[in-house]
Design a protein around this motif. Structure first.
Motif, mmCIF file in Angstrom:
data_model
loop_
_atom_site.group_PDB
_atom_site.id
_atom_site.type_symbol
_atom_site.label_atom_id
_atom_site.label_comp_id
_atom_site.label_asym_id
_atom_site.label_seq_id
_atom_site.Cartn_x
_atom_site.Cartn_y
_atom_site.Cartn_z
ATOM 1 N N ARG A 5 70.040 -114.814 15.641
ATOM 2 C CA ARG A 5 70.510 -114.840 14.261
ATOM 3 C C ARG A 5 71.809 -115.644 14.170
ATOM 4 N N GLU A 72 73.362 -114.460 8.723
ATOM 5 C CA GLU A 72 72.433 -113.322 8.663
ATOM 6 C C GLU A 72 73.081 -112.000 9.066
ATOM 7 N N GLN A 119 67.364 -114.486 1.845
ATOM 8 C CA GLN A 119 66.545 -114.370 3.062
ATOM 9 C C GLN A 119 65.784 -113.061 3.141
#
Length: 236
Positions: A5, A72, A119
């Motif tokens: 990530r 993220e 996302q």
């Protein structure tokens, strides 16, 4: 296996933030750190940001997004202390700590949330402290700012939990860092006597919990306060 990530750690130039960034790199993540001065660990992208300035935080995110794509995982770690007893504490000593530790976290998480929502994935990890709920004489400003992060994470969980976004709090106890090494020896001994584990924690022990919360196994954990304090704050 952990899915790689894009991770942003605030205050990543020393202590707990630096250790978290190192551990996230070791887990295979793309890691950026914000600093006011200094550098993050080798392999991390270091960007300058001031937690008191939303524009500088926005610019830092923009740089990270250009390099690594959308953030993220957000680890809000940057914090300051200005310890003194209530009757001696100036309003500036109170508000400046709240502004960095609490409002700074708000600025960072708000800026990150647009990308997380797009996302439909996100991990928000807030660094609190055992004194947030346990209390500490001389730290009314600091402990107030750290206690507030619990309400922040739980409200965020209720707002964004249905979009694949988790928000959790790590509450470290007495961890060996530059910040704690500066405390008088008598105070350190006093703390040690009240820790059931009979030792101070290591920054790596906080980093391990942060890495786990960022990973695939922690997707159904949100609004939790995870103490890493050797038993110091049990029940608080």
């Amino acid at each position: 296996m952990t899915t790689p990530r894009t991770v942003l750690v605030t205050g990543g130039n020393r202590g707990i933030g630096y250790a978290i960034a190192q551990r996230m790199l070791a887990e295979g993540h793309r890691v950026a750190v914000t600093v006011r001065s200094g550098e993050g660990p080798a392999g991390a992208l270091t960007v300058t940001a001031d937690m008191g300035d939303a524009e500088s935080i926005d610019a830092a995110f923009t740089k990270v997004e250009a390099e690594y794509g959308p953030v993220e995982v957000v680890v809000a770690n940057a914090g300051i202390t200005k310890d003194t007893l209530l009757l001696r504490m100036s309003e500036e000593e109170f508000t400046s700590v709240i502004d960095t530790n609490l409002t700074g976290t708000f600025r960072v998480v708000k800026r990150a949330s647009k990308g997380l929502l797009k996302q439909r994935f996100g991990r928000v990890i807030l660094l609190s402290s055992v004194v947030g709920l346990y209390g500490s004489a001389g730290q009314i400003n600091y402990s107030s700012s750290k206690a507030a992060l619990v309400g922040f994470a739980r409200s965020l969980t209720r707002e964004l939990g249905g979009r694949g976004i988790t928000a959790n709090v790590i509450a470290p106890g007495f961890i060996e860092t530059d910040m704690t090494a500066a405390l008088p020896e008598a105070q350190q001994k006093q703390y040690l006597s009240s820790i059931p584990a009979a030792r101070f924690g290591q920054v790596e022990e906080i980093a391990g919990v942060a890495a786990w919360l960022a990973g695939d196994d922690a997707g159904y954990i949100s609004g939790a306060v995870i103490p890493v304090d050797g038993g110091l704050g049990m029940g608080h």
